[in-house]
Design a protein around this motif. Structure first.
Motif, PDB file in Angstrom:
ATOM      1  N   UNK A   1      13.202  -5.807  -9.048  1.00 54.15           N
ATOM      2  CA  UNK A   1      13.262  -6.481  -7.776  1.00 54.15           C
ATOM      3  C   UNK A   1      11.948  -7.223  -7.552  1.00 54.15           C
ATOM      4  N   UNK A   2      12.055  -8.493  -7.211  1.00 58.11           N
ATOM      5  CA  UNK A   2      10.889  -9.347  -6.968  1.00 58.11           C
ATOM      6  C   UNK A   2      10.608  -9.389  -5.477  1.00 58.11           C
ATOM      7  N   UNK A   3       9.352  -9.151  -5.111  1.00 61.66           N
ATOM      8  CA  UNK A   3       8.950  -9.210  -3.704  1.00 61.66           C
ATOM      9  C   UNK A   3       7.710 -10.072  -3.572  1.00 61.66           C
ATOM     10  N   UNK A   4       7.663 -10.847  -2.502  1.00 62.86           N
ATOM     11  CA  UNK A   4       6.480 -11.620  -2.151  1.00 62.86           C
ATOM     12  C   UNK A   4       5.909 -10.956  -0.911  1.00 62.86           C
ATOM     13  N   UNK A   5       4.696 -10.438  -1.031  1.00 60.27           N
ATOM     14  CA  UNK A   5       4.070  -9.698   0.061  1.00 60.27           C
ATOM     15  C   UNK A   5       2.834 -10.420   0.566  1.00 60.27           C
ATOM     16  N   UNK A   6       2.716 -10.529   1.893  1.00 59.29           N
ATOM     17  CA  UNK A   6       1.444 -10.941   2.460  1.00 59.29           C
ATOM     18  C   UNK A   6       0.456  -9.816   2.205  1.00 59.29           C
ATOM     19  N   UNK A   7      -0.807 -10.170   2.043  1.00 58.98           N
ATOM     20  CA  UNK A   7      -1.806  -9.147   1.734  1.00 58.98           C
ATOM     21  C   UNK A   7      -1.764  -8.006   2.742  1.00 58.98           C
ATOM     22  N   UNK A   8      -1.605  -8.311   4.011  1.00 56.39           N
ATOM     23  CA  UNK A   8      -1.612  -7.273   5.044  1.00 56.39           C
ATOM     24  C   UNK A   8      -0.435  -6.311   4.906  1.00 56.39           C
ATOM     25  N   UNK A   9       0.600  -6.700   4.170  1.00 56.05           N
ATOM     26  CA  UNK A   9       1.783  -5.864   4.000  1.00 56.05           C
ATOM     27  C   UNK A   9       1.779  -5.053   2.710  1.00 56.05           C
ATOM     28  N   UNK A  10       0.719  -5.178   1.918  1.00 51.35           N
ATOM     29  CA  UNK A  10       0.623  -4.412   0.671  1.00 51.35           C
ATOM     30  C   UNK A  10       0.081  -3.033   1.030  1.00 51.35           C
ATOM     31  N   UNK A  11       0.888  -2.002   0.807  1.00 56.04           N
ATOM     32  CA  UNK A  11       0.503  -0.643   1.167  1.00 56.04           C
ATOM     33  C   UNK A  11      -0.451  -0.013   0.156  1.00 56.04           C
ATOM     34  N   UNK A  12      -1.004   1.121   0.530  1.00 57.86           N
ATOM     35  CA  UNK A  12      -1.963   1.835  -0.322  1.00 57.86           C
ATOM     36  C   UNK A  12      -1.355   2.181  -1.679  1.00 57.86           C
ATOM     37  N   UNK A  13      -0.104   2.634  -1.700  1.00 58.37           N
ATOM     38  CA  UNK A  13       0.544   2.985  -2.980  1.00 58.37           C
ATOM     39  C   UNK A  13       0.689   1.747  -3.864  1.00 58.37           C
ATOM     40  N   UNK A  14       1.030   0.601  -3.246  1.00 61.62           N
ATOM     41  CA  UNK A  14       1.124  -0.649  -4.014  1.00 61.62           C
ATOM     42  C   UNK A  14      -0.229  -1.012  -4.606  1.00 61.62           C
ATOM     43  N   UNK A  15      -1.311  -0.894  -3.773  1.00 66.35           N
ATOM     44  CA  UNK A  15      -2.654  -1.215  -4.263  1.00 66.35           C
ATOM     45  C   UNK A  15      -3.023  -0.345  -5.447  1.00 66.35           C
ATOM     46  N   UNK A  16      -2.684   0.933  -5.364  1.00 66.59           N
ATOM     47  CA  UNK A  16      -2.988   1.856  -6.470  1.00 66.59           C
ATOM     48  C   UNK A  16      -2.301   1.395  -7.751  1.00 66.59           C
ATOM     49  N   UNK A  17      -1.033   1.019  -7.642  1.00 69.19           N
ATOM     50  CA  UNK A  17      -0.285   0.568  -8.827  1.00 69.19           C
ATOM     51  C   UNK A  17      -0.807  -0.760  -9.361  1.00 69.19           C
ATOM     52  N   UNK A  18      -1.092  -1.693  -8.451  1.00 68.44           N
ATOM     53  CA  UNK A  18      -1.626  -2.988  -8.875  1.00 68.44           C
ATOM     54  C   UNK A  18      -2.965  -2.789  -9.571  1.00 68.44           C
ATOM     55  N   UNK A  19      -3.809  -1.950  -8.989  1.00 67.53           N
ATOM     56  CA  UNK A  19      -5.118  -1.664  -9.585  1.00 67.53           C
ATOM     57  C   UNK A  19      -4.945  -1.055 -10.980  1.00 67.53           C
ATOM     58  N   UNK A  20      -4.082  -0.066 -11.112  1.00 67.69           N
ATOM     59  CA  UNK A  20      -3.864   0.604 -12.398  1.00 67.69           C
ATOM     60  C   UNK A  20      -3.365  -0.384 -13.447  1.00 67.69           C
ATOM     61  N   UNK A  21      -2.404  -1.239 -13.066  1.00 66.55           N
ATOM     62  CA  UNK A  21      -1.905  -2.249 -13.998  1.00 66.55           C
ATOM     63  C   UNK A  21      -3.017  -3.219 -14.379  1.00 66.55           C
ATOM     64  N   UNK A  22      -3.739  -3.731 -13.382  1.00 66.89           N
ATOM     65  CA  UNK A  22      -4.810  -4.697 -13.656  1.00 66.89           C
ATOM     66  C   UNK A  22      -5.863  -4.112 -14.584  1.00 66.89           C
ATOM     67  N   UNK A  23      -6.274  -2.897 -14.340  1.00 68.24           N
ATOM     68  CA  UNK A  23      -7.323  -2.278 -15.154  1.00 68.24           C
ATOM     69  C   UNK A  23      -6.808  -1.882 -16.542  1.00 68.24           C
ATOM     70  N   UNK A  24      -5.503  -1.808 -16.719  1.00 63.94           N
ATOM     71  CA  UNK A  24      -4.969  -1.558 -18.071  1.00 63.94           C
ATOM     72  C   UNK A  24      -5.075  -2.823 -18.918  1.00 63.94           C
ATOM     73  N   UNK A  25      -5.213  -3.979 -18.251  1.00 65.65           N
ATOM     74  CA  UNK A  25      -5.322  -5.261 -18.948  1.00 65.65           C
ATOM     75  C   UNK A  25      -6.779  -5.718 -19.034  1.00 65.65           C
ATOM     76  N   UNK A  26      -7.512  -5.607 -17.921  1.00 60.53           N
ATOM     77  CA  UNK A  26      -8.890  -6.088 -17.840  1.00 60.53           C
ATOM     78  C   UNK A  26      -9.829  -4.955 -17.446  1.00 60.53           C
ATOM     79  N   UNK A  27     -11.043  -4.966 -17.965  1.00 65.30           N
ATOM     80  CA  UNK A  27     -12.021  -3.929 -17.573  1.00 65.30           C
ATOM     81  C   UNK A  27     -12.481  -4.131 -16.135  1.00 65.30           C
ATOM     82  N   UNK A  28     -13.140  -3.123 -15.615  1.00 64.92           N
ATOM     83  CA  UNK A  28     -13.680  -3.205 -14.259  1.00 64.92           C
ATOM     84  C   UNK A  28     -14.712  -4.311 -14.173  1.00 64.92           C
TER      85      UNK A  28
END
Length: 181
Positions: A1-28
């Protein structure tokens, strides 16, 4: 499912997942910061006038694609230009080859095509992917700088791109007015 979220609507759980995915690709970016400090730093950063997160989940609910697009004006030969920054495009390695990256980037470009921007400059290691979606690789005559850092080159990936491919940037100086993204 594709979702377009305004930044203010991105919840803490979403941030955790986005962070984990991003850091699996790029270093800190700042290895001195802990995971929680890095997430908190982003959550507390200034929100641009326009910021969307496009997230794609598979049928089990796992995050299989993400891109962040946001307003970031630049100077093109000294003229302020409405630019849509394209950043954090990522798909987990085990989910690649299924069109997930294409779906999130096409949605980001649809946000662009709504008419709020003149161009979208970005960097990549995979230019052919973006060319298929209507972007153009910029040649060596196009100069990118960050005037807020003594004119330093702001990118780290080998290729610079612009969307739409028809935007006239060849041979011009592009000042990102801040660090690369």
């Amino acid at each position: 499912m594709l979702k377009v979220l305004d930044r203010k609507d991105v919840g803490q759980a979403d941030w955790e997942e986005i962070y984990t995915l991003s850091r699996s690709i790029w270093p800190r970016r700042d290895p001195k910061l802990s995971r929680n400090e890095e997430i908190q730093s982003f959550l507390e950063s200034e929100i641009p006038l326009f910021e969307k997160h496009i997230v794609l989940r598979d049928e089990s609910g796992s995050l299989v694609g993400h891109v962040r697009c946001y307003s970031r004006n630049v100077l093109v030969d000294g003229i302020e230009t409405r630019n849509m920054a394209l950043a954090g495009v990522c798909v987990p390695p085990d989910a690649r080859g299924h069109g997930h990256g294409r779906r999130v980037v096409e949605e980001a470009f649809r946000q662009f095509d709504k008419g709020n921007f003149e161009c979208s400059f970005f960097q990549t290691a995979v230019p052919g992917f973006y060319v298929k979606l209507g972007a153009k690789v910029l040649d060596a005559t196009t100069v990118f700088i960050n005037s807020r850092n003594n004119g330093a080159y702001p990118w780290w990936d080998p290729h610079t791109m612009v969307y739409p491919g028809s935007f006239d940037a060849e041979g011009k100086t592009i000042d990102l007015l801040g660090p690369g993204y």
